[in-house]
Motif scaffolding. Structure first.
Motif, PDB file in Angstrom:
ATOM      1  N   ALA A 122     -23.381 -35.079 -34.185  1.00  0.00           N
ATOM      2  CA  ALA A 122     -24.217 -34.934 -35.387  1.00  0.00           C
ATOM      3  C   ALA A 122     -23.366 -34.456 -36.564  1.00  0.00           C
ATOM      4  CB  ALA A 122     -25.359 -33.959 -35.112  1.00  0.00           C
ATOM      5  N   GLU A 123     -22.486 -33.478 -36.298  1.00  0.00           N
ATOM      6  CA  GLU A 123     -21.657 -32.932 -37.387  1.00  0.00           C
ATOM      7  C   GLU A 123     -20.675 -33.973 -37.919  1.00  0.00           C
ATOM      8  OE1 GLU A 123     -21.796 -28.337 -35.696  1.00  0.00           O
ATOM      9  OE2 GLU A 123     -19.958 -29.502 -35.478  1.00  0.00           O
ATOM     10  N   LEU A 124     -19.967 -34.628 -37.003  1.00  0.00           N
ATOM     11  CA  LEU A 124     -18.906 -35.541 -37.451  1.00  0.00           C
ATOM     12  C   LEU A 124     -19.451 -36.814 -38.095  1.00  0.00           C
ATOM     13  CD1 LEU A 124     -16.404 -35.077 -34.472  1.00  0.00           C
ATOM     14  CD2 LEU A 124     -16.058 -34.369 -36.831  1.00  0.00           C
ATOM     15  N   THR A 125     -20.633 -37.248 -37.668  1.00  0.00           N
ATOM     16  CA  THR A 125     -21.208 -38.464 -38.289  1.00  0.00           C
ATOM     17  C   THR A 125     -22.134 -38.089 -39.445  1.00  0.00           C
ATOM     18  OG1 THR A 125     -23.151 -38.537 -36.824  1.00  0.00           O
ATOM     19  CG2 THR A 125     -21.184 -39.720 -36.067  1.00  0.00           C
ATOM     20  N   LYS A 126     -22.193 -36.807 -39.763  1.00  0.00           N
ATOM     21  CA  LYS A 126     -23.070 -36.288 -40.826  1.00  0.00           C
ATOM     22  C   LYS A 126     -24.514 -36.748 -40.621  1.00  0.00           C
ATOM     23  CE  LYS A 126     -19.522 -35.483 -44.265  1.00  0.00           C
ATOM     24  NZ  LYS A 126     -18.371 -35.713 -43.401  1.00  0.00           N
ATOM     25  N   GLY A 127     -24.943 -36.629 -39.388  1.00  0.00           N
ATOM     26  CA  GLY A 127     -26.343 -36.918 -39.068  1.00  0.00           C
ATOM     27  C   GLY A 127     -26.666 -38.387 -38.860  1.00  0.00           C
ATOM     28  N   LYS A 128     -25.663 -39.248 -38.967  1.00  0.00           N
ATOM     29  CA  LYS A 128     -25.953 -40.687 -38.778  1.00  0.00           C
ATOM     30  C   LYS A 128     -26.225 -40.998 -37.308  1.00  0.00           C
ATOM     31  CE  LYS A 128     -23.403 -42.535 -42.695  1.00  0.00           C
ATOM     32  NZ  LYS A 128     -22.024 -42.063 -42.867  1.00  0.00           N
ATOM     33  N   VAL A 129     -25.689 -40.144 -36.439  1.00  0.00           N
ATOM     34  CA  VAL A 129     -25.960 -40.335 -35.003  1.00  0.00           C
ATOM     35  C   VAL A 129     -26.638 -39.083 -34.464  1.00  0.00           C
ATOM     36  CG1 VAL A 129     -24.932 -40.654 -32.716  1.00  0.00           C
ATOM     37  CG2 VAL A 129     -24.012 -41.893 -34.676  1.00  0.00           C
ATOM     38  N   LYS A 130     -27.712 -39.311 -33.720  1.00  0.00           N
ATOM     39  CA  LYS A 130     -28.392 -38.193 -33.070  1.00  0.00           C
ATOM     40  C   LYS A 130     -28.320 -38.436 -31.567  1.00  0.00           C
ATOM     41  CE  LYS A 130     -32.793 -35.723 -33.245  1.00  0.00           C
ATOM     42  NZ  LYS A 130     -33.472 -36.043 -31.998  1.00  0.00           N
ATOM     43  N   VAL A 131     -27.755 -37.460 -30.862  1.00  0.00           N
ATOM     44  CA  VAL A 131     -27.662 -37.601 -29.403  1.00  0.00           C
ATOM     45  C   VAL A 131     -28.779 -36.770 -28.783  1.00  0.00           C
ATOM     46  CG1 VAL A 131     -26.189 -37.270 -27.374  1.00  0.00           C
ATOM     47  CG2 VAL A 131     -25.156 -37.903 -29.568  1.00  0.00           C
ATOM     48  N   ASP A 132     -29.685 -37.435 -28.098  1.00  0.00           N
ATOM     49  CA  ASP A 132     -30.764 -36.728 -27.394  1.00  0.00           C
ATOM     50  C   ASP A 132     -30.373 -36.594 -25.930  1.00  0.00           C
ATOM     51  OD1 ASP A 132     -32.384 -36.492 -29.635  1.00  0.00           O
ATOM     52  OD2 ASP A 132     -33.335 -38.446 -29.302  1.00  0.00           O
ATOM     53  N   VAL A 133     -30.204 -35.350 -25.496  1.00  0.00           N
ATOM     54  CA  VAL A 133     -29.776 -35.111 -24.116  1.00  0.00           C
ATOM     55  C   VAL A 133     -31.001 -34.852 -23.239  1.00  0.00           C
ATOM     56  CG1 VAL A 133     -28.339 -33.677 -22.610  1.00  0.00           C
ATOM     57  CG2 VAL A 133     -27.606 -34.106 -24.962  1.00  0.00           C
ATOM     58  N   TYR A 134     -31.075 -35.555 -22.133  1.00  0.00           N
ATOM     59  CA  TYR A 134     -32.175 -35.380 -21.168  1.00  0.00           C
ATOM     60  C   TYR A 134     -31.587 -34.863 -19.855  1.00  0.00           C
ATOM     61  CZ  TYR A 134     -34.725 -38.303 -24.481  1.00  0.00           C
ATOM     62  OH  TYR A 134     -35.306 -38.803 -25.621  1.00  0.00           O
ATOM     63  N   PRO A 135     -31.648 -33.553 -19.619  1.00  0.00           N
ATOM     64  CA  PRO A 135     -31.044 -32.998 -18.393  1.00  0.00           C
ATOM     65  C   PRO A 135     -31.965 -33.101 -17.176  1.00  0.00           C
ATOM     66  CG  PRO A 135     -31.917 -31.222 -19.746  1.00  0.00           C
ATOM     67  CD  PRO A 135     -32.237 -32.512 -20.472  1.00  0.00           C
ATOM     68  N   ASN A 136     -31.448 -32.628 -16.035  1.00  0.00           N
ATOM     69  CA  ASN A 136     -32.292 -32.373 -14.854  1.00  0.00           C
ATOM     70  C   ASN A 136     -33.108 -33.559 -14.344  1.00  0.00           C
ATOM     71  OD1 ASN A 136     -32.288 -29.997 -13.398  1.00  0.00           O
ATOM     72  ND2 ASN A 136     -32.961 -28.830 -15.200  1.00  0.00           N
ATOM     73  N   SER A 137     -32.569 -34.757 -14.397  1.00  0.00           N
ATOM     74  CA  SER A 137     -33.268 -35.971 -13.924  1.00  0.00           C
ATOM     75  C   SER A 137     -34.605 -36.183 -14.616  1.00  0.00           C
ATOM     76  CB  SER A 137     -33.494 -35.936 -12.404  1.00  0.00           C
ATOM     77  OG  SER A 137     -32.340 -35.587 -11.712  1.00  0.00           O
ATOM     78  N   GLN A 138     -34.753 -35.625 -15.824  1.00  0.00           N
ATOM     79  CA  GLN A 138     -35.993 -35.765 -16.588  1.00  0.00           C
ATOM     80  C   GLN A 138     -36.358 -37.221 -16.822  1.00  0.00           C
ATOM     81  OE1 GLN A 138     -36.056 -34.185 -20.709  1.00  0.00           O
ATOM     82  NE2 GLN A 138     -35.676 -32.235 -19.664  1.00  0.00           N
ATOM     83  N   LEU A 139     -35.340 -38.033 -17.111  1.00  0.00           N
ATOM     84  CA  LEU A 139     -35.591 -39.450 -17.383  1.00  0.00           C
ATOM     85  C   LEU A 139     -35.400 -40.306 -16.135  1.00  0.00           C
ATOM     86  CD1 LEU A 139     -33.991 -40.513 -20.789  1.00  0.00           C
ATOM     87  CD2 LEU A 139     -36.378 -40.061 -20.281  1.00  0.00           C
ATOM     88  N   TYR A 140     -34.264 -40.118 -15.490  1.00  0.00           N
ATOM     89  CA  TYR A 140     -33.924 -40.969 -14.344  1.00  0.00           C
ATOM     90  C   TYR A 140     -33.231 -40.174 -13.252  1.00  0.00           C
ATOM     91  CZ  TYR A 140     -34.643 -44.702 -17.738  1.00  0.00           C
ATOM     92  OH  TYR A 140     -35.171 -45.524 -18.695  1.00  0.00           O
ATOM     93  N   LYS A 141     -33.430 -40.612 -12.006  1.00  0.00           N
ATOM     94  CA  LYS A 141     -32.669 -40.059 -10.884  1.00  0.00           C
ATOM     95  C   LYS A 141     -31.347 -40.823 -10.765  1.00  0.00           C
ATOM     96  CE  LYS A 141     -36.736 -38.875  -8.224  1.00  0.00           C
ATOM     97  NZ  LYS A 141     -37.428 -39.076  -6.941  1.00  0.00           N
ATOM     98  N   ASP A 142     -30.535 -40.384  -9.810  1.00  0.00           N
ATOM     99  CA  ASP A 142     -29.153 -40.881  -9.695  1.00  0.00           C
ATOM    100  C   ASP A 142     -28.985 -42.398  -9.875  1.00  0.00           C
ATOM    101  OD1 ASP A 142     -29.423 -38.358  -8.645  1.00  0.00           O
ATOM    102  OD2 ASP A 142     -28.036 -38.674  -7.001  1.00  0.00           O
ATOM    103  N   LYS A 143     -29.622 -43.158  -8.989  1.00  0.00           N
ATOM    104  CA  LYS A 143     -29.332 -44.587  -8.951  1.00  0.00           C
ATOM    105  C   LYS A 143     -30.001 -45.298 -10.133  1.00  0.00           C
ATOM    106  CE  LYS A 143     -29.243 -48.286  -5.611  1.00  0.00           C
ATOM    107  NZ  LYS A 143     -30.449 -49.109  -5.542  1.00  0.00           N
TER     108      LYS A 143
END
Ligand code: LMR
Length: 331
Positions: free
Chosen positions: A48-69
């Motif tokens: 976010a800092e280096l692209t001055k907000g042009k890129v937003k990285v949304d992190v989804y931890p703990n298998s919130q979105l998907y499991k391993d495979k």
């Protein structure tokens, strides 16, 4: 009038694309207070800092979105853009060579590991991902694994007949069989419950994963075997990555470089803190094997290398032996 409309819509389109934000969904399976959890947050902040907000990285931890495979499939389909799966999980993608990192006792320490991950062997491994539509950006450390169970694990005979949850790696499967145990592949998010209900008897992981998933609540014995390594490759959907404007991609590469330094700095500390946490919680007996016990384990596990060499290729295995001065009899 018509010309005015065309001009107006063209201006709007330019304005829109200038202000449009690129979203990177970064999915992972571990807790936020782990090396990977912290490094992914760090990357999001720097991106976010280096692209001055042009890129937003949304992190989804703990298998919130998907499991391993599922997360590998989601990346290939473009449903998420970035992942950092453990190196043991690339077999199902068809890149079996990554399982060389699972060879028991192949690295004596992190310095040995970095000779591989930070040198030409690491770069050539990442390049193998490209035909799969995946681009490898970096290796992130976690650490060396410990074995756990509800009964003490001191001698090789203690592993016999026990069911161990493992990641989806054929090399790790063979490792467990070499000890007379029964390997059971299972998604990371399911391990706590499987241990709690006795579906499996034990497991292996670096302590940061063990403690942050509260496995110490359901495992009475932890042996600091350091018998193998677990770390990550940070990967992106190649089409997405190649389609980014060059300046943005450069800024993200810089953010990844910084996140990699950060990951590799915090990994050992996180594992040390987790071990303190396990000890303080007082539910698990932590056992440090003697040199003789560890050597006996090594002697039982090193034959896995010869058995599984075809999985990763003789040249790759030999190049790692050479880079690290591998000595089967040394501890
Ligand atoms: C596991 O499944 O045990 C690990 O790969 C989890 C992780 O991502 O560290």
């Amino acid at each position: 009038m018509k010309l005015k409309l065309v001009l107006a819509s063209a201006l709007l389109a330019v304005g829109l694309s200038a202000s449009a934000q690129t979203i990177i969904k970064f999915s992972h399976v571990v807790a936020t207070d782990t090396p990977k959890g912290q490094a992914s947050e760090f990357f999001a902040k720097r991106a976010a800092e280096l692209t001055k907000g042009k890129v937003k990285v949304d992190v989804y931890p703990n298998s919130q979105l998907y499991k391993d495979k599922e997360e590998m499939e989601a990346l290939q389909m473009g449903a998420v853009q970035m992942l950092a799966p453990s190196l043991a999980k690339f077999g199902p993608l068809g890149v079996k060579e990554f399982e060389v990192f699972d060879f028991p006792f192949i690295f004596n320490d992190t310095a040995d590991l970095h000779k591989v991950t930070q040198g030409p062997i690491g770069a050539s491994l990442l390049a193998k991902l490209e035909p799969k539509g995946v681009k490898g950006l970096a290796f992130w450390d976690n650490g060396f694994k410990a074995f756990s169970a509800n009964t003490p694990l001191k001698n090789v005979a203690d592993y016999k007949g026990k069911k161990f949850r493992i990641q989806s790696s054929k090399v790790i499967e063979e490792q467990i069989r070499s000890l007379g145990g029964i390997p059971q592949v299972m998604a990371f998010s399911e391990v706590y419950q499987a241990l709690q209900t006795g579906v499996v008897d034990g497991t292996e992981n670096p302590i940061s994963n063990f403690y942050s998933q509260k496995m110490n609540e359901v495992q009475k014995h932890l042996t600091l075997t350091n018998h193998g390594y677990l770390g990550y490759a940070v990967i992106v959907n190649k089409k997405f990555w190649d389609g980014l404007p060059a300046d943005i991609r450069g800024q993200l590469e810089q953010a990844m470089k910084e996140a990699t330094d950060f990951a590799n700095q915090v990994a050992q500390k996180d594992n040390d803190l987790a071990l303190e946490g396990v000890k303080k919680a007082g539910k698990t007996t932590v056992y440090v094997p003697s040199k003789e016990e560890r050597l006996a384990l090594k002697n039982a596990l090193v034959p896995t290398h010869a058995k599984m060499v075809d999985r990763v290729g003789k040249d790759l295995l030999n190049s790692i032996y050479k880079a690290t001065d591998f000595d089967p009899s040394k501890l």
